[in-house]
Design a protein around this motif. Structure first.
Motif, PDB file in Angstrom:
ATOM      1  N   PHE A 176      13.927  -5.325   4.112  1.00 50.38           N
ATOM      2  CA  PHE A 176      12.763  -5.176   4.639  1.00 50.38           C
ATOM      3  C   PHE A 176      12.580  -3.931   5.585  1.00 50.38           C
ATOM      4  O   PHE A 176      11.621  -3.199   5.700  1.00 50.38           O
ATOM      5  N   VAL A 177      13.610  -3.825   6.432  1.00 52.86           N
ATOM      6  CA  VAL A 177      13.984  -2.823   7.398  1.00 52.86           C
ATOM      7  C   VAL A 177      13.862  -1.568   6.770  1.00 52.86           C
ATOM      8  O   VAL A 177      13.368  -0.555   7.023  1.00 52.86           O
ATOM      9  N   GLY A 178      14.677  -1.452   5.425  1.00 53.43           N
ATOM     10  CA  GLY A 178      14.707  -0.078   4.693  1.00 53.43           C
ATOM     11  C   GLY A 178      13.456   0.125   4.160  1.00 53.43           C
ATOM     12  O   GLY A 178      12.949   1.201   4.284  1.00 53.43           O
ATOM     13  N   LEU A 179      12.592  -0.730   3.778  1.00 53.00           N
ATOM     14  CA  LEU A 179      11.427  -0.864   3.161  1.00 53.00           C
ATOM     15  C   LEU A 179      10.366  -0.350   4.226  1.00 53.00           C
ATOM     16  O   LEU A 179       9.523   0.614   3.934  1.00 53.00           O
ATOM     17  N   HIS A 180      10.547  -0.651   5.651  1.00 51.23           N
ATOM     18  CA  HIS A 180       9.621  -0.312   6.478  1.00 51.23           C
ATOM     19  C   HIS A 180       9.791   1.042   6.679  1.00 51.23           C
ATOM     20  O   HIS A 180       9.088   1.972   7.066  1.00 51.23           O
ATOM     21  N   ILE A 181      11.122   1.577   6.680  1.00 50.57           N
ATOM     22  CA  ILE A 181      11.537   3.079   7.109  1.00 50.57           C
ATOM     23  C   ILE A 181      10.976   3.801   6.150  1.00 50.57           C
ATOM     24  O   ILE A 181      10.464   5.102   6.314  1.00 50.57           O
ATOM     25  N   VAL A 182      10.888   3.418   4.560  1.00 51.73           N
ATOM     26  CA  VAL A 182      10.247   4.183   3.497  1.00 51.73           C
ATOM     27  C   VAL A 182       8.804   4.301   3.827  1.00 51.73           C
ATOM     28  O   VAL A 182       8.266   5.459   3.593  1.00 51.73           O
ATOM     29  N   GLY A 183       8.126   3.381   4.296  1.00 50.57           N
ATOM     30  CA  GLY A 183       6.767   3.512   4.732  1.00 50.57           C
ATOM     31  C   GLY A 183       6.545   4.400   5.820  1.00 50.57           C
ATOM     32  O   GLY A 183       5.556   5.121   5.790  1.00 50.57           O
ATOM     33  N   ILE A 184       7.219   4.318   6.712  1.00 49.34           N
ATOM     34  CA  ILE A 184       7.265   5.473   7.808  1.00 49.34           C
ATOM     35  C   ILE A 184       7.465   6.665   7.176  1.00 49.34           C
ATOM     36  O   ILE A 184       6.587   7.764   7.797  1.00 49.34           O
ATOM     37  N   ALA A 185       8.421   6.970   6.473  1.00 47.03           N
ATOM     38  CA  ALA A 185       8.722   8.347   5.840  1.00 47.03           C
ATOM     39  C   ALA A 185       7.223   8.801   5.072  1.00 47.03           C
ATOM     40  O   ALA A 185       7.076   9.934   5.211  1.00 47.03           O
ATOM     41  N   LEU A 243       4.251   7.796   5.440  1.00 51.41           N
ATOM     42  CA  LEU A 243       3.119   8.145   6.378  1.00 51.41           C
ATOM     43  C   LEU A 243       3.251   9.521   7.103  1.00 51.41           C
ATOM     44  O   LEU A 243       2.769  10.391   7.063  1.00 51.41           O
ATOM     45  N   LEU A 244       4.595   9.672   7.847  1.00 51.33           N
ATOM     46  CA  LEU A 244       4.927  10.793   8.660  1.00 51.33           C
ATOM     47  C   LEU A 244       5.089  11.877   7.633  1.00 51.33           C
ATOM     48  O   LEU A 244       4.821  13.101   7.975  1.00 51.33           O
ATOM     49  N   GLY A 245       5.664  11.787   6.375  1.00 52.59           N
ATOM     50  CA  GLY A 245       6.249  13.055   5.613  1.00 52.59           C
ATOM     51  C   GLY A 245       4.658  13.359   4.945  1.00 52.59           C
ATOM     52  O   GLY A 245       4.565  14.792   4.915  1.00 52.59           O
ATOM     53  N   GLY A 246       3.748  12.616   4.588  1.00 53.44           N
ATOM     54  CA  GLY A 246       2.275  13.152   4.409  1.00 53.44           C
ATOM     55  C   GLY A 246       1.688  13.972   5.256  1.00 53.44           C
ATOM     56  O   GLY A 246       1.059  14.889   5.026  1.00 53.44           O
ATOM     57  N   PHE A 247       1.919  13.486   6.489  1.00 52.21           N
ATOM     58  CA  PHE A 247       1.249  14.227   7.619  1.00 52.21           C
ATOM     59  C   PHE A 247       1.981  15.854   7.875  1.00 52.21           C
ATOM     60  O   PHE A 247       1.339  16.536   8.036  1.00 52.21           O
ATOM     61  N   LEU A 248       3.369  15.572   7.800  1.00 56.78           N
ATOM     62  CA  LEU A 248       3.973  16.965   8.145  1.00 56.78           C
ATOM     63  C   LEU A 248       3.662  17.947   7.026  1.00 56.78           C
ATOM     64  O   LEU A 248       3.678  18.961   7.239  1.00 56.78           O
ATOM     65  N   SER A 249       3.411  17.291   5.928  1.00 57.34           N
ATOM     66  CA  SER A 249       3.328  18.306   4.648  1.00 57.34           C
ATOM     67  C   SER A 249       2.192  19.013   4.991  1.00 57.34           C
ATOM     68  O   SER A 249       1.629  19.872   4.154  1.00 57.34           O
ATOM     69  N   GLN A 250       1.009  18.344   5.588  1.00 54.61           N
ATOM     70  CA  GLN A 250      -0.205  18.850   5.776  1.00 54.61           C
ATOM     71  C   GLN A 250      -0.505  19.764   7.016  1.00 54.61           C
ATOM     72  O   GLN A 250      -1.699  20.242   7.296  1.00 54.61           O
ATOM     73  N   MET A 308       0.092   8.809   2.372  1.00 49.62           N
ATOM     74  CA  MET A 308       0.008   8.412   3.880  1.00 49.62           C
ATOM     75  C   MET A 308      -0.639   6.918   3.774  1.00 49.62           C
ATOM     76  O   MET A 308      -0.127   5.988   4.522  1.00 49.62           O
ATOM     77  N   LEU A 309      -1.744   6.703   3.052  1.00 47.39           N
ATOM     78  CA  LEU A 309      -2.222   5.255   2.958  1.00 47.39           C
ATOM     79  C   LEU A 309      -1.316   4.196   2.683  1.00 47.39           C
ATOM     80  O   LEU A 309      -1.237   3.359   3.011  1.00 47.39           O
ATOM     81  N   HIS A 310      -0.421   4.394   1.378  1.00 44.20           N
ATOM     82  CA  HIS A 310       0.511   3.737   0.838  1.00 44.20           C
ATOM     83  C   HIS A 310       1.481   3.492   1.983  1.00 44.20           C
ATOM     84  O   HIS A 310       2.022   2.225   2.135  1.00 44.20           O
ATOM     85  N   GLY A 311       1.957   4.220   2.544  1.00 42.79           N
ATOM     86  CA  GLY A 311       2.932   4.190   3.657  1.00 42.79           C
ATOM     87  C   GLY A 311       2.545   3.375   4.547  1.00 42.79           C
ATOM     88  O   GLY A 311       3.261   2.586   5.198  1.00 42.79           O
ATOM     89  N   GLY A 317      -6.743   2.416   9.626  1.00 44.42           N
ATOM     90  CA  GLY A 317      -8.382   2.584   9.669  1.00 44.42           C
ATOM     91  C   GLY A 317      -8.687   4.095   9.555  1.00 44.42           C
ATOM     92  O   GLY A 317      -9.497   4.480   8.763  1.00 44.42           O
ATOM     93  N   LEU A 318      -7.975   4.886  10.277  1.00 50.36           N
ATOM     94  CA  LEU A 318      -8.370   6.553  10.055  1.00 50.36           C
ATOM     95  C   LEU A 318      -8.122   6.888   8.810  1.00 50.36           C
ATOM     96  O   LEU A 318      -8.906   7.738   8.300  1.00 50.36           O
ATOM     97  N   VAL A 319      -6.819   6.561   8.304  1.00 51.86           N
ATOM     98  CA  VAL A 319      -6.343   7.116   6.965  1.00 51.86           C
ATOM     99  C   VAL A 319      -7.336   6.392   6.029  1.00 51.86           C
ATOM    100  O   VAL A 319      -7.604   6.978   5.021  1.00 51.86           O
ATOM    101  N   TYR A 320      -7.668   5.261   5.972  1.00 51.60           N
ATOM    102  CA  TYR A 320      -8.611   4.641   4.952  1.00 51.60           C
ATOM    103  C   TYR A 320      -9.781   5.437   4.991  1.00 51.60           C
ATOM    104  O   TYR A 320     -10.499   5.461   3.904  1.00 51.60           O
ATOM    105  N   VAL A 321     -10.587   5.511   6.087  1.00 44.84           N
ATOM    106  CA  VAL A 321     -11.972   5.916   5.985  1.00 44.84           C
ATOM    107  C   VAL A 321     -11.984   7.385   5.725  1.00 44.84           C
ATOM    108  O   VAL A 321     -12.694   7.903   5.047  1.00 44.84           O
ATOM    109  N   LYS A 322     -10.961   8.131   5.993  1.00 43.80           N
ATOM    110  CA  LYS A 322     -11.011   9.769   5.656  1.00 43.80           C
ATOM    111  C   LYS A 322     -10.223   9.980   4.285  1.00 43.80           C
ATOM    112  O   LYS A 322     -10.176  11.126   3.864  1.00 43.80           O
ATOM    113  N   ARG A 323      -9.862   9.192   3.527  1.00 48.90           N
ATOM    114  CA  ARG A 323      -9.048   9.311   2.422  1.00 48.90           C
ATOM    115  C   ARG A 323      -9.729  10.132   1.391  1.00 48.90           C
ATOM    116  O   ARG A 323      -9.088  10.721   0.781  1.00 48.90           O
TER     117      ARG A 323
END
Length: 117
Positions: free
Chosen positions: A8-17, A19-26, A41-44, A83-89
């Motif tokens: 679950f720690v590994g999956l948590h890091i995948v979620g962080i990656a 979200l942050l990867g989606g941000f950095l790519s934009q 980003m939403l799925h992360g 909330g921000l990601v969901y509303v602005k998706r």
């Protein structure tokens, strides 16, 4: 139990990656045609929420101490991010301030996880 917690720690890091990867790519799109919240980003963020809750439960079930204040702060930040990601998706262009807030809050959440002991 340790193996399950580590999964679950590994999956948590995948979620962080995600979200942050989606941000950095934009980031370059902020100045150009406008950044947008990607589905990754939403799925992360959702992955972080589910795996984080599972990690708290698994650690408590394993009789390990859990810092509830730290978890509460991280959860509050994640709910704002989600909330921000969901509303602005569905918007084609997201305001740079909102988009920057998602990246900043994600980074703060990471630093809280790593540095708050």
């Amino acid at each position: 139990m340790d193996v399950l917690i580590n999964v679950f720690v590994g999956l948590h890091i995948v979620g962080i990656a995600a979200l942050l990867g989606g941000f950095l790519s934009q980031l370059t799109a902020i100045r150009g045609d406008g950044a947008r919240m990607t589905p990754g980003m939403l799925h992360g963020a959702l992955t972080m929420l589910v795996t984080g809750a599972a990690l708290v439960g698994l650690n408590q079930a394993d009789d390990q101490t859990v810092n509830n204040v730290k978890i509460g702060v991280k959860l509050a930040l994640l709910i704002v991010i989600l909330g921000l990601v969901y509303v602005k998706r569905d918007e084609e262009k997201v305001e740079p301030a909102v988009f920057g807030a998602v990246g900043a809050l994600t980074t703060v959440n990471i630093f809280i996880a790593v540095l708050w002991t």
